[in-house]
Enzyme design. Structure first.
Site, PDB file in Angstrom:
ATOM      1  N   LYS A 171      10.374   6.279  22.574  1.00  0.00           N
ATOM      2  CA  LYS A 171      11.234   4.862  22.720  1.00  0.00           C
ATOM      3  C   LYS A 171      11.435   4.576  24.245  1.00  0.00           C
ATOM      4  O   LYS A 171      11.255   3.565  24.660  1.00  0.00           O
ATOM      5  CB  LYS A 171      12.493   5.124  22.019  1.00  0.00           C
ATOM      6  CG  LYS A 171      12.388   5.295  20.396  1.00  0.00           C
ATOM      7  CD  LYS A 171      13.441   5.841  19.709  1.00  0.00           C
ATOM      8  CE  LYS A 171      13.550   6.125  18.429  1.00  0.00           C
ATOM      9  NZ  LYS A 171      14.473   6.815  17.860  1.00  0.00           N
TER      10      LYS A 171
ATOM     11  N   ASP B 134      11.039  12.244  20.016  1.00  0.00           N
ATOM     12  CA  ASP B 134      11.288  10.859  19.497  1.00  0.00           C
ATOM     13  C   ASP B 134      11.689   9.864  20.654  1.00  0.00           C
ATOM     14  O   ASP B 134      11.475   8.920  20.741  1.00  0.00           O
ATOM     15  CB  ASP B 134      11.934  10.923  18.386  1.00  0.00           C
ATOM     16  CG  ASP B 134      12.450   9.735  17.777  1.00  0.00           C
ATOM     17  OD1 ASP B 134      11.651   9.266  17.106  1.00  0.00           O
ATOM     18  OD2 ASP B 134      13.644   9.378  18.078  1.00  0.00           O
TER      19      ASP B 134
ATOM     20  N   GLY C 154      17.801   4.573   9.668  1.00  0.00           N
ATOM     21  CA  GLY C 154      18.602   4.144   8.445  1.00  0.00           C
ATOM     22  C   GLY C 154      17.754   3.157   7.612  1.00  0.00           C
ATOM     23  O   GLY C 154      17.153   2.158   8.624  1.00  0.00           O
TER      24      GLY C 154
ATOM     25  N   ALA D 230       0.786  -1.067   0.146  1.00  0.00           N
ATOM     26  CA  ALA D 230      -0.009   0.041  -0.082  1.00  0.00           C
ATOM     27  C   ALA D 230       1.038   1.327   0.021  1.00  0.00           C
ATOM     28  O   ALA D 230       1.769   1.444   0.749  1.00  0.00           O
ATOM     29  CB  ALA D 230      -0.985   0.056   1.340  1.00  0.00           C
TER      30      ALA D 230
END
Lengths: 432, 432
Positions: free
Chosen positions: A205, A201, A303, A43
């Site tokens: 976590k 961010d 990454g 998708a």
């Protein structure tokens, strides 16, 4: 040989990496897994976009709902990184007993409880190794390898962008703005870097790690978060003089009275500790368990490739879980730990930088306030003045005190006539 | 709630730790695992011995065979660390479809193939996280977290005793014998330290890691092993001058032509690489995968508590596998990789130390031999002489060459009249 169908939602950087490596390492995965994995639908927002990986047009759809409706898809990989749509896809997949793999940390931090309640209701797992620290298998380590441990602490460099910026501010004495610009040019920071540099961010976590370690979804409004935006090169240089490096850490601890603490903030780390030498976009996590002792995990935290490795290991886990349904659906809730302690009650050591008048009696006034509040000074440094005129920096290292105590002290010190700017405070961590 | 019975064979250091922590962290394990674990028998050599943990006498037996015969035991934990008896227990448990947990690295390195053939025949898993690097979950990382990766290399400090000795030789300039004695006094080395210092123990672990990474049991006689016994403080000091630390590394690599290499030897590691700063009894493994890139794992590689953490995570895994039978029985054999390359074909860089006459023409003669054999010199150092008389040390750093080439050179150099002692060679690793 058994075959499982994958529906991939999202073809951004990570989605493309997952597609590429699933195809490239197909033979290896088949041998190690004992089954084959086939991508049956992808998708995307814009099917016409030219992509770095060659996805057959027949697989593409613009409707993520198609992944739910396709009975040949048993594993749904959510890499859209959106909010409502990602939640819709994940909950829809759980209801249909499709195993979910996601790297959506913001969503888990906000809706983890809801997602895993649904997972429990439908006995359908959700795996999320890619949500924290990219290629470092920290979720698996805490969930499985340290299952017999009370996690005493986690100290994590879990935001590569801010670690890159801090590394450049430390090594090349760049300003925050210069380092951020360089990070953007190198592709390590986004055009809007807010969530990376304001600690948001890392907070997502930290919430996920703490929740996994302590068995309940830590509410986002109960944790303390401070970013790196207001750090100056002088603070980083002064910290060095004291033998520290400044890192943005996610810190998770449980104390003996069963309260836990979760916080994200710039932190002075002793230069001898291995976390101090984790530079650039790398991530690292020091995990301490009551049985295993001190451990450390290091690797690329973001990454395309590193994150793909984590997604693929979750897809393998998903295939396994389809063959033999498992009890642990990715997160085992329990009530063994208490709530999150408010920052005001949390003790820390501190680094303070004051701008004071260079005249007799100044230090006595400041030390007087600290003494009255029972706050101990472990070290004082008055370096060569950088400012012009009669204002000089005064640096203090402060013994353990609660946030309430130190804030109280900072407020009173800030009101002194000899103190010329708002005091600057950075927390300090030592590792036993 | 489901309950599983454990039979524990061996009540040495690790066995006692497993018993202690299973009891202490019982509530946590129950919550995280969703079942309870009960120790139903403990096989020991001498039931009368006073133990640091309090094991009810009713659980004790001197016959490990009793664990096989007890139908209430579904999980057999082999911590006897013997050969025939341990193998007998493990194979017996597999036949009876009891899940096996073992930390017996010597046995796995020698009989891994046989054990996992039996495991496959009976579809009964064998878990062995404790066999390598104690509390560091490196087996799980390679088997599960990096399942989508071709493992390009593993560089491991996987013997704590020799790392302790090397650390002391480096930091305190102790001789090998002095450092060994200190390690023995501190309880870090056994009375007979042979297997630790001759590389044998690290070799067992390297075999296990390589086998897991490449899908076949690497034969012990195909790997190269050299210990640390003949390292001198001068070599360690000279290495420092070149910017290296000396570490006993297990090195595992695969090249593109599908040969793999497995070796254990003292190695010069660049001082900037994080492995160079892993000191004392700690273990660390740098793992490079084609998808995940460079990762590193660090922690206690031995000791009662750290090893217990690994055994307990395997016991949890065993309980899970009993609930839902799994395809991966702990080791997935496959034929995607070729055989082990002989050391003679393996390329490396080298450090050479020669004792030569201090007179003109010496360096020319040595450089001449290296030149004839197409071996490149990257650096030469003639430090201040330590010896009396006319003999001086001459140090050379050598570019990549095969073992065959360098051995040939060493033989010819050793025959030169100007070379007064057998040349000393240590391999060098760089990390891209």
């Amino acid at each position: 040989m058994q075959q499982f169908g994958i529906g991939l939602a999202g073809m951004g950087n990570v989605g493309a990496g997952v597609y590429k490596h699933l195809v490239q390492n197909r033979a290896l995965l088949r041998e190690r897994l004992g089954c084959t994995l086939e991508i049956r639908k992808v998708a995307v927002r814009d099917p016409a976009r030219v992509r770095p990986v060659d996805v057959p047009a027949s697989l593409l759809t613009t409707r993520w709902e198609d992944l739910l409706d396709d009975p040949s898809i048993q594993i749904v990989v959510e890499l859209m990184g959106r909010k409502e749509e990602s939640l819709g896809l994940i909950l829809g997949a759980i209801e249909r007993k499709k195993v979910v793999v996601t790297g959506n940390k913001a969503l888990l931090a906000e809706h983890g409880k809801e997602i895993f309640e649904a997972a429990t209701t439908h006995a359908s797992p959700v795996f999320f190794e890619a949500a924290v620290a990219g290629g470092i298998p920290i979720i698996k380590a805490i969930r499985e390898a340290f299952i017999g441990n009370h996690i005493q602490s986690i100290h994590g460099i879990i935001n590569g962008t801010s670690n890159y910026i801090l590394s450049r501010m430390t090594d090349a004495e760049m300003s925050f703005d210069e380092a951020l610009r360089e990070a953007q040019e190198a592709g390590y920071a986004e055009a809007d870097p807010s969530l990376d540099v304001n600690g948001g961010d890392a907070a997502h976590k930290a919430i996920i790690l703490a929740s996994l370690a302590y068995g309940f979804w830590v509410p986002a409004d109960r944790i303390f978060v401070e970013g790196i935006e207001s750090l100056t090169t002088s603070d980083i240089r002064f910290a060095k003089q004291f033998g520290y490096r400044v890192k943005l850490l996610g810190i998770i601890k449980s104390d003996e009275s069963r309260g836990i603490e979760v916080r994200v903030h710039p932190t002075l780390v002793p230069e001898k500790h291995v976390l101090a030498s984790v530079n650039g976009v790398f991530n690292a996590l020091a995990v301490k368990g009551d049985v295993v002792g001190e451990t450390l995990f290091y690797g690329r935290g973001a990454g395309q490739d590193a994150t793909s490795s984590a997604v693929i290991s979750d897809i393998a886990e998903a295939a396994d879980a389809l063959v033999s349904p498992r009890r642990n659906l990715g997160f085992m809730p329990h009530g063994l730990y208490g709530a999150c302690r408010p920052i005001d009650d949390i003790e820390s050591e501190y680094y303070l930088r004051l701008s004071v008048e260079d005249r007799p009696g100044t230090i006595a006034q400041i030390a007087g306030i600290l003494g009255e509040l029972s706050i101990g000074i472990s070290s004082i440094l008055q370096p060569e003045s950088e400012d012009e005129g009669s204002t000089v920096p005064l640096l203090l290292m402060i013994h353990r005190a609660t946030n309430r105590q130190i804030q109280n002290a900072l407020q009173r010190i800030g009101l002194l006539a000899c103190v010329k700017k708002p005091p600057r405070m950075i927390r300090v961590e030592h590792f036993s």
